[in-house]
Design a protein around this motif. Structure first.
Motif, PDB file in Angstrom:
ATOM      1  N   ILE A  60       0.886  -1.175   0.000  1.00  0.00           N
ATOM      2  CA  ILE A  60       0.000   0.000   0.000  1.00  0.00           C
ATOM      3  C   ILE A  60       0.921   1.221   0.000  1.00  0.00           C
ATOM      4  O   ILE A  60       1.729   1.392   0.916  1.00  0.00           O
ATOM      5  CB  ILE A  60      -0.891   0.042   1.269  1.00  0.00           C
ATOM      6  CG1 ILE A  60      -1.776  -1.209   1.343  1.00  0.00           C
ATOM      7  CG2 ILE A  60      -1.723   1.319   1.309  1.00  0.00           C
ATOM      8  CD1 ILE A  60      -2.550  -1.340   2.650  1.00  0.00           C
ATOM      9  N   SER A  61       0.813   2.037  -1.042  1.00  0.00           N
ATOM     10  CA  SER A  61       1.682   3.203  -1.132  1.00  0.00           C
ATOM     11  C   SER A  61       0.814   4.453  -1.103  1.00  0.00           C
ATOM     12  O   SER A  61       0.003   4.689  -2.009  1.00  0.00           O
ATOM     13  CB  SER A  61       2.488   3.147  -2.437  1.00  0.00           C
ATOM     14  OG  SER A  61       3.222   4.325  -2.577  1.00  0.00           O
ATOM     15  N   GLN A  62       0.972   5.233  -0.048  1.00  0.00           N
ATOM     16  CA  GLN A  62       0.123   6.419   0.129  1.00  0.00           C
ATOM     17  C   GLN A  62       0.880   7.652  -0.345  1.00  0.00           C
ATOM     18  O   GLN A  62       2.027   7.880   0.048  1.00  0.00           O
ATOM     19  CB  GLN A  62      -0.217   6.541   1.619  1.00  0.00           C
ATOM     20  CG  GLN A  62      -0.703   7.891   2.056  1.00  0.00           C
ATOM     21  CD  GLN A  62      -2.174   7.890   2.450  1.00  0.00           C
ATOM     22  OE1 GLN A  62      -3.007   7.129   1.911  1.00  0.00           O
ATOM     23  NE2 GLN A  62      -2.514   8.733   3.385  1.00  0.00           N
ATOM     24  N   GLY A  67       3.783   2.444   2.495  1.00  0.00           N
ATOM     25  CA  GLY A  67       4.729   3.537   2.245  1.00  0.00           C
ATOM     26  C   GLY A  67       4.034   4.881   2.352  1.00  0.00           C
ATOM     27  O   GLY A  67       2.816   4.975   2.157  1.00  0.00           O
ATOM     28  N   ASN A  68       4.816   5.923   2.662  1.00  0.00           N
ATOM     29  CA  ASN A  68       4.282   7.286   2.648  1.00  0.00           C
ATOM     30  C   ASN A  68       5.334   8.223   2.051  1.00  0.00           C
ATOM     31  O   ASN A  68       6.357   7.757   1.547  1.00  0.00           O
ATOM     32  CB  ASN A  68       3.812   7.715   4.044  1.00  0.00           C
ATOM     33  CG  ASN A  68       4.944   7.910   5.033  1.00  0.00           C
ATOM     34  OD1 ASN A  68       6.041   7.388   4.842  1.00  0.00           O
ATOM     35  ND2 ASN A  68       4.686   8.632   6.103  1.00  0.00           N
ATOM     36  N   THR A  69       5.084   9.533   2.107  1.00  0.00           N
ATOM     37  CA  THR A  69       5.981  10.480   1.405  1.00  0.00           C
ATOM     38  C   THR A  69       6.496  11.573   2.350  1.00  0.00           C
ATOM     39  O   THR A  69       6.195  12.763   2.155  1.00  0.00           O
ATOM     40  CB  THR A  69       5.249  11.114   0.207  1.00  0.00           C
ATOM     41  OG1 THR A  69       4.112  11.848   0.694  1.00  0.00           O
ATOM     42  CG2 THR A  69       4.793  10.081  -0.790  1.00  0.00           C
ATOM     43  N   ASN A 104       7.953   3.676  -3.858  1.00  0.00           N
ATOM     44  CA  ASN A 104       7.515   2.739  -2.817  1.00  0.00           C
ATOM     45  C   ASN A 104       6.725   1.579  -3.419  1.00  0.00           C
ATOM     46  O   ASN A 104       6.906   0.417  -3.055  1.00  0.00           O
ATOM     47  CB  ASN A 104       6.617   3.463  -1.803  1.00  0.00           C
ATOM     48  CG  ASN A 104       7.408   4.068  -0.651  1.00  0.00           C
ATOM     49  OD1 ASN A 104       8.482   3.582  -0.301  1.00  0.00           O
ATOM     50  ND2 ASN A 104       6.878   5.121  -0.061  1.00  0.00           N
ATOM     51  N   LEU A 105       5.837   1.923  -4.344  1.00  0.00           N
ATOM     52  CA  LEU A 105       4.973   0.906  -4.956  1.00  0.00           C
ATOM     53  C   LEU A 105       5.822  -0.141  -5.690  1.00  0.00           C
ATOM     54  O   LEU A 105       5.624  -1.359  -5.522  1.00  0.00           O
ATOM     55  CB  LEU A 105       4.014   1.600  -5.927  1.00  0.00           C
ATOM     56  CG  LEU A 105       2.904   0.775  -6.535  1.00  0.00           C
ATOM     57  CD1 LEU A 105       1.928   0.297  -5.464  1.00  0.00           C
ATOM     58  CD2 LEU A 105       2.131   1.590  -7.576  1.00  0.00           C
ATOM     59  N   ILE A 106       6.788   0.336  -6.475  1.00  0.00           N
ATOM     60  CA  ILE A 106       7.632  -0.600  -7.246  1.00  0.00           C
ATOM     61  C   ILE A 106       8.440  -1.489  -6.299  1.00  0.00           C
ATOM     62  O   ILE A 106       8.529  -2.712  -6.485  1.00  0.00           O
ATOM     63  CB  ILE A 106       8.554   0.175  -8.223  1.00  0.00           C
ATOM     64  CG1 ILE A 106       7.715   0.836  -9.319  1.00  0.00           C
ATOM     65  CG2 ILE A 106       9.605  -0.750  -8.834  1.00  0.00           C
ATOM     66  CD1 ILE A 106       8.491   1.746 -10.269  1.00  0.00           C
ATOM     67  N   ALA A 107       9.000  -0.877  -5.246  1.00  0.00           N
ATOM     68  CA  ALA A 107       9.778  -1.680  -4.285  1.00  0.00           C
ATOM     69  C   ALA A 107       8.891  -2.767  -3.674  1.00  0.00           C
ATOM     70  O   ALA A 107       9.306  -3.931  -3.565  1.00  0.00           O
ATOM     71  CB  ALA A 107      10.348  -0.773  -3.197  1.00  0.00           C
TER      72      ALA A 107
END
Ligand code: NAP
Ligand code: GLV
Length: 326
Positions: free
Chosen positions: A69-71, A92-94, A303-306
């Motif tokens: 889950i990438s936020q 993940g977040n930013t 994050n999504l790709i990782a």
């Protein structure tokens, strides 16, 4: 190829992501409803979501193939972290890339509220400006005023750095004091919340929304504040009890407020807050600069790709607990 769902158009290029995954983007201006999201997550491996998407336990349990889950936000109070961690799904977040933009907006709101910029603009456009008057639209002094910062993390400290040009003593409260060297550099002193509320001319909130900070501001806290004080909230709407904010502003318990966040969002059309002249309201635009939003989108894709590759997320919310539960 793994399947991913992105819950809104992103301000960046998706070419790199499309090499790793089959990508579906929700192109509507309004977010997908909870029901639509629930149906989408049943078949996806990766989700890129925004703070407007409710990612609760039911949704996470329905997402049987979900691996990441990438936020695209630093705050993640819309996500049930325990439910995702229990399923070993990294989140993940930013963080960081939006610190400056959000601190800038905090200052814009502080100054707009102190110097009554929104009222002044309305006054001028209504052709009410007939002459220079000694007492026209008087506001609060900023230079030399005491700035109280609640939550002294990335954004709280960036707000403090910007205060140095205004000769402002800074008091702050957080879960823990920061080191003395940083305190000295920022001219900041750790105090209790009560002391901060009693002594500050401007109070600005920079904590995450958690079960500890939900309604941190209620009647008692407003009663502790100076009647001349101004509250700024660019963190989350739920940290302030809005009925009590309305009471504090309508009774002049405090002088004013400026908020970028409300609870719920968007603010309902019948909210009495919309009728107050001593309140400035922005529609959650803390990070809304061109460069910042692109950096946030790129970070969320990273994050999504990782996560899809089974690697550790570069910017992770739950990596520590995921490792513990191994
Ligand atoms: P951060 O670096 O994690 O800073 C948050 C600070 O609050 C940390 O120092 C934390 O202490 C402290 N804190 C946590 N719980 C607390 C409590 N109960 N009482 C007092 N202090 C507490 O996060 P950030 O990057 O500065 O972002 C802060 C928040 O701003 C985000 O969570 C988000 O909700 C909001 N935000 C809004 C916008 C917008 O568009 N308006 C943009 C960006 C961020 P610890 O270090 O001990 O945890
Ligand atoms: C915005 O509110 C964020 O948390 O990034």
């Amino acid at each position: 190829m793994p399947k991913v769902f992105i819950t809104r158009n992103l301000p960046t290029d998706l070419t790199l992501l499309e090499k790793f995954a089959s990508v579906e983007v929700w192109h509507e201006r309004q977010p997908p409803t909870y029901e639509v999201l629930l149906s989408k997550v049943r078949s996806i491996d990766g989700l890129l979501c925004l703070l407007t998407d409710k990612i609760d336990k039911e949704l996470i349990q329905a997402a049987t193939n979900l691996r990441v889950i990438s936020q695209m936000a630093v705050g993640y109070d819309n996500i049930d972290v325990s439910a995702a961690t229990a399923r070993k799904i990294p989140i993940g977040n930013t963080p960081g890339v939006l610190t400056d933009a959000t601190a800038d907006l905090t200052w814009a709101l502080l100054m707009a509220s102190a110097r009554r910029i929104v009222e002044a603009d309305k006054f001028t456009r209504a052709l009410l400006w007939h002459t220079w008057e000694p007492d026209l639209l008087l506001g609060a002094d900023i230079t030399g005023a005491t700035l109280g910062i609640i939550g002294f993390g990335r954004i709280g400290q960036a707000v403090a750095r910007r205060a140095s040009g205004f000769d402002m003593p800074i008091i702050y409260t957080s879960r823990n004091p920061c080191n003395k060297e940083l305190e000295n550099r920022l001219n900041a002193q750790f105090v209790s919340l009560e002391t901060l509320l009693k002594q500050s001319d401007f109070v600005t909130i920079h904590t995450p929304l958690t079960s500890d900070t939900y309604h941190l501001f209620g009647r008692t806290q407003f009663e502790m504040m100076k009647q001349s004080a101004i509250l700024i909230n660019t963190a989350r709407g739920g940290i302030v009890n809005q009925d009590e904010l309305y009471n504090a502003l309508i009774t002049n318990q405090i002088a004013g407020a400026a908020i970028d966040v409300t609870d719920p969002e968007p603010i309902p059309s019948n909210s009495p807050l919309l009728n107050l002249n001593n309140l400035v309201i922005a529609p959650h635009i803390g990070s809304a600069s061109y460069k910042t939003r692109k950096k946030m989108a790129d970070m969320a894709i990273e994050n999504l790709i990782a996560g899809l590759k089974g690697e550790q997320l570069p910017y992770s919310v739950n990596s520590a607990t995921l490792t513990q539960s191994d």
